[in-house]
Design an enzyme around this catalytic site. Structure first.
Site, short mmCIF file in Angstrom:
data_model
loop_
_atom_site.label_atom_id
_atom_site.label_comp_id
_atom_site.label_asym_id
_atom_site.label_seq_id
_atom_site.Cartn_x
_atom_site.Cartn_y
_atom_site.Cartn_z
N LYS A 79 0.83 -1.10 -0.05
CA LYS A 79 -0.06 0.18 0.34
C LYS A 79 0.76 1.33 0.22
O LYS A 79 2.16 1.38 0.61
CB LYS A 79 -0.99 0.31 1.12
CG LYS A 79 -1.60 1.28 1.72
CD LYS A 79 -3.15 0.71 2.82
CE LYS A 79 -3.83 1.95 3.31
NZ LYS A 79 -4.71 1.26 3.64
N SER A 155 -9.47 1.03 3.37
CA SER A 155 -8.51 2.05 1.95
C SER A 155 -7.71 0.86 1.15
O SER A 155 -7.22 1.97 0.23
CB SER A 155 -8.44 2.84 2.59
OG SER A 155 -6.98 2.33 3.86
N SER A 179 -8.98 -1.68 6.79
CA SER A 179 -9.24 -1.68 5.32
C SER A 179 -7.51 -2.57 5.11
O SER A 179 -7.40 -2.93 3.86
CB SER A 179 -8.51 -0.11 5.64
OG SER A 179 -8.95 0.94 5.78
#
Lengths: 462, 75
Positions: A79, A155, A179
């Site tokens: 990420k 996310s 997330s």
């Protein structure tokens, strides 16, 4: 089976033995990224030169008979809130792109690299991690490999898309309120949110210091265990990181479920979602041989407290950026973050004290049970841009409700393995296997058992 | 419990007065020295209203005095 579909454990074994070269594995994945990423939009940065240099180094060291790491040759991506040497840590934002490039890898990236995993790049995410959809106003939405018109979940949306789309074997994500577990559910993957404080966050861009967790997404429980074991260990640079010795989970992974006391969570966790998510819990419960249902008290208040703390801590973190560059935020994130700065201190402190109280109540459940089951999301992946979903004939706002089952669990830092079920509907959903603090090993054992029993699996959408 | 004028709803929860929320937002933004663009105001007010409604669930729960927050601080 091509390397795109192989498990991390198989890739490492084959590279170790010389049956596969690390360069071939990296090249196959880079070609897959080139072909699929224009549609799926999982990667924001591809570190191809670095990946190939690392892979060549691995192959040369193997030829020389040198010792190789546990994740040798395994392609992974992170990420884009993890520091990657040479890239600005954008954390899904426009603003952070102006930061100088990171001079070193974040701690977990460095630990994966030290285990000889091969970094392929950085992944799309919701702006500053304040998101459950995987959409991003600056980089575009990451798209679900099982149906590109659908959300990946956020996310850590690019992390879900990369692993489900065969563009990485393992991805690292962060989970503040869900997330990792939400993309695991929407993209049909295994995800591990470890105990709060277990994995160091040093060298990652924060969101909510009280709740931020880092962890892996993968296509099997064994791959989660392999990556997780390589990333454990104390780190004085992260204030919240528990200075604990490594508790390896791989050695007990295949121990089965004998002696494990399992229950499904009812009440709050048994309502408010689509039928498919309860069917998924039921299938896991049946395979784990339990009919027991228990309830956590005051879960709706726990979630509310997590919401307030998130709003305040996230908002305060960004106050100076809101002052200077408000127009450069995603408008939805900006207004939420500004509002968080206005919350009275009394609300925040009561929420923090409620966290302690709730922790005590949850601990009582773990005197009777080792593992608790709950849905990961209230629905399968919605369409990108979708604002509402219909439940029992009633139209409800989608975004505030995606994290309804994950948020109360991360609130008190419990370790969770999300396990994916495919075939119950057109799209997968995941179930949370929740353990007592520091018992990731038990959740991984149960996840592996369910995988062996054919209940859960994570196919690549090619 | 709450600095806003409150009225009880049918469910016994507390409902905030909209004008009071707007006024609070304006004053709190000023206290922070945050120049709030007029374009953002309605979004911020809407978000604050949502947080306030959610915070009620937290504030309306009686906690024993002995329950402390658990911040991570190691001197």
């Amino acid at each position: 089976m091509t390397p795109l579909e192989m498990s991390a454990r198989d890739i490492a074994r084959h590279v170790q033995s010389g049956a596969l070269s690390a360069v071939a594995v990296a090249e196959t994945h880079l070609a897959r990224i080139a072909a699929a990423n224009p549609t799926l939009n999982a990667y924001t940065d591809v570190t191809a030169a670095r990946a190939l240099a690392k892979a060549r180094d691995i192959d040369a060291r193997r030829m020389r008979g040198e010792k190789l790491g546990a994740l040798v040759g395994v392609p992974f991506a992170v990420k884009n809130l993890f520091d990657v040497a040479g890239l600005p840590t954008r954390a899904g934002s426009k603003i952070n792109r102006d930061l100088p490039a990171a001079t070193a890898d974040g701690a977990l990236v460095a630990r994966m690299d030290a285990a000889d995993a091969v970094l392929l790049g950085a992944l799309n995410m919701g702006e500053y991690a304040y998101d459950f959809t995987g959409e991003n106003v600056h980089d575009g939405a990451s798209r679900n490999p099982h149906d590109p018109s659908r959300m990946t979940g956020g996310s850590s949306g690019g992390s879900g898309g990369a692993v489900a789309g065969g563009m990485a074997t393992v991805a690292l994500g962060s989970d503040t309120n869900g997330s990792i577990r939400v993309p695991a559910s929407f993209c049909g993957l295994f995800g591990l949110k470890p105990t709060f404080g277990r994995l160091t966050r040093h060298g990652s861009f924060p969101f909510v210091g009280a709740f931020d967790h880092l962890g892996p997404l993968a296509r099997s429980a064994g791959d989660l265990a392999l990556a997780y074991d390589a990333m454990q260990g104390p780190d004085p640079h992260d204030r919240a990181c528990a200075q604990r010795a490594i508790d390896p989970t791989l050695p007990s992974l295949e121990s089965g479920i004998g002696g494990l006391r399992v229950a499904s969570l009812g009440g709050y966790f048994g309502a408010g979602g689509e039928a498919i998510v309860y069917e998924a819990v039921q299938r896991c419960a049946a395979a784990l041989n339990t009919k027991e249902t228990v309830e956590m008290p005051e879960v709706h208040r726990a979630r509310a407290a997590a919401f307030v703390i998130t709003n305040v801590e996230g908002g305060q973190l960004h106050l100076e950026r809101l002052r200077k560059r408000a127009a450069d935020f995603d408008p939805a994130t900006r207004d939420r973050l500004i509002a968080g700065n206005l919350v009275p201190g009394a609300w925040y402190m009561q929420a923090q004290r409620l966290r302690s109280w709730f922790q005590g109540e949850v601990a009582k459940l773990f005197e009777k049970f080792d593992l608790l089951l709950a849905p990961a999301t209230p629905c399968a992946a919605p369409a990108i841009g979708q604002q509402t979903f219909t439940l029992n004939g009633q139209e409800m706002l989608l975004r505030p409700n995606i994290g309804v089952y994950t948020q109360p669990i991360s609130f008190v830092g419990l370790p969770v393995v999300a396990v994916p079920l495919h075939g119950l509907g057109p799209l997968p959903v995941a179930v949370q296997i929740i353990a007592a603090p520091w018992r990731e090993d038990l959740a991984l054992r149960a996840a592996h058992f369910l995988e062996t029993a054919g209940i859960v699996r994570a196919p690549v959408a090619l | 419990m709450c600095m806003f004028p409150l009225s009880s709803s049918a469910y016994g929860s507390l409902v905030l007065d909209k004008d009071a929320v707007e006024s609070y937002v304006d004053h709190a933004v000023a206290a922070l020295g945050l120049a709030l663009d007029a374009e953002y105001r309605s979004g911020v007010v809407a978000n604050f209203e949502r947080t306030a409604a959610i915070a009620e669930l937290v504030m309306l729960f009686e906690l024993p005095d002995t329950v402390e927050a658990a911040p991570v601080f190691r001197p």
